[in-house]
Design a protein around this motif. Structure first.
Motif, short mmCIF file in Angstrom:
data_model
loop_
_atom_site.label_atom_id
_atom_site.label_comp_id
_atom_site.label_asym_id
_atom_site.label_seq_id
_atom_site.Cartn_x
_atom_site.Cartn_y
_atom_site.Cartn_z
N GLU A 172 0.82 -1.22 0.00
CA GLU A 172 0.00 0.00 0.00
C GLU A 172 0.85 1.27 0.00
N GLY A 173 1.90 1.29 -0.82
CA GLY A 173 2.73 2.48 -0.95
C GLY A 173 3.79 2.64 0.12
N VAL A 241 -6.13 -10.02 1.50
CA VAL A 241 -5.86 -9.61 0.13
C VAL A 241 -5.22 -10.75 -0.66
N LEU A 242 -4.44 -11.60 0.01
CA LEU A 242 -3.85 -12.75 -0.67
C LEU A 242 -4.92 -13.75 -1.08
N LYS A 311 -9.92 -2.11 1.60
CA LYS A 311 -9.33 -0.76 1.58
C LYS A 311 -10.08 0.22 2.47
N GLY A 312 -11.11 -0.25 3.15
CA GLY A 312 -11.87 0.63 4.03
C GLY A 312 -12.82 1.55 3.31
N PRO A 318 -14.41 -7.75 5.13
CA PRO A 318 -14.01 -8.43 3.90
C PRO A 318 -14.04 -9.96 4.03
N TRP A 319 -13.73 -10.49 5.22
CA TRP A 319 -13.77 -11.94 5.40
C TRP A 319 -15.21 -12.47 5.29
#
Length: 338
Positions: A172-173, A241-242, A311-312, A318-319
């Protein structure tokens, strides 16, 4: 002269400037730039290093005194000044130094919080006239992926684009986090080609629940085991994310393959584009007979919802979204089998 971070090594190889001004709020590049200057200075005989932490009470006369003092241990030294804002006295001291630089000294100014207004000041222009000004900035998404690719190649890898994109997504940067991930990869992978499967496989090797088993289990219609894998991955500390990447990547292949079949085109170009192995090609062909293309497209849209939640940018877990998506896939596989 005014340069960017990626130009620093080439400039140092050509010749050392008498003064370097490093600024900007991207800490990893700032630290690496300073380390590069120190490294090349040492090669040129600047063995001694005198460091000043210039706070608001710092006496800037110390800069001139240090420049004029004879070195105790060598004929050349680096004078390193760490400061946030130089102020009137600091600017005057640096400007005076630039008027009479000493060949046996190298002045390195590290000023993270220096803004664009200060870079237009008389003293900053004096540095630019005889030395190097380097401002490090946060990298845009495309620049970040280029930076990652270059760093992976420096580490001896030949990364595929999807693997780089995954690493960029995970970091993320954050350049420090990305550099640490690359160091971890060096410990577990030999130099050479580096694929998405290599990275995901490393995570799966450390998890009790096999990430690669998730989609085949769902496609087999085993709803209970598919849910155990999802929540087992979460309990093992796997990055969501994976998991999303593994699932969405497979769904993208399925969607493109389904489109090719609908157009009566061969699947080989799709398999080549996504580097699908021979062993997986038969499984994909079988899956296409199980799932309607419309469902695959819907599931891909749900992957976007999971990504936004990660990413909020969406008020959801998300799960939970991922678990519901996998269950929908398994339920559809049961219906098609029946």
């Amino acid at each position: 002269m005014n340069i960017r971070f990626h130009q620093l090594s080439a400039q140092l190889k050509r010749s050392l400037a008498p003064v370097y001004l490093l600024c900007g709020e991207e800490p990893f590049q700032l630290g690496e730039a300073a380390q590069l200057v120190r490294k090349y200075a040492q090669k040129q005989g600047f063995i001694e290093r005198e460091v000043f932490d210039a706070d608001s009470h710092f006496d800037w006369n110390q800069l001139a005194q240090s420049a004029e003092a004879m070195s105790l241990f060598s004929s050349r030294k680096v004078i390193e000044v760490r400061v946030n804002k130089l102020g009137k006295d600091g600017g005057a001291a640096v400007q005076a130094y630039c008027k009479r630089p000493c060949a046996d000294n190298l002045l390195l100014i590290i000023a993270p919080e220096l803004g664009w207004k200060e870079l237009q000041s008389v003293w900053a222009k004096a540095v630019e006239a005889i030395g190097v000004v380097l401002e490090v900035r946060a990298l845009a998404a495309a620049e970040f992926e280029t930076w990652l690719t270059d760093r992976l190649k420096t580490a001896g890898f030949h990364p595929e684009p999807e693997m780089v994109a995954l690493l960029a997504e995970r970091a993320e940067g954050n350049l420090l986090a990305a550099a640490q991930e690359i160091e971890k990869l060096r410990l577990v992978h030999p130099p050479g080609a580096l694929t998405l499967e290599d990275v995901l496989g490393n995570v799966a090797d450390n998890a009790r629940y096999d990430l690669y088993a998730l989609l085949p289990t769902a496609l087999a219609g085993d709803r209970a085991r598919a849910q155990r894998i999802v929540w087992g991955l979460q309990a093992e500390g796997s990055a969501v994310v994976l998991v999303l990447w593994a699932v969405s990547r497979e769904l993208r292949v399925l969607a493109e393959a389904a489109g090719a079949l609908a157009r009566r085109e061969p699947l080989e170009p799709v398999f080549q584009t996504h580097r699908v192995t021979r062993a997986r090609q038969e499984g994909i062909s079988q899956t296409l007979r199980q799932l309607p293309p419309a469902l695959v497209r819907q599931l891909l849209r749900q992957c976007l919802e999971v990504d936004l939640a990660i990413k909020g940018q969406a008020p959801a877990d998300p799960w939970q979204l991922l678990a519901r998506m996998i269950d929908r896939l398994a339920a559809a596989a049961i219906r098609r089998a029946g």
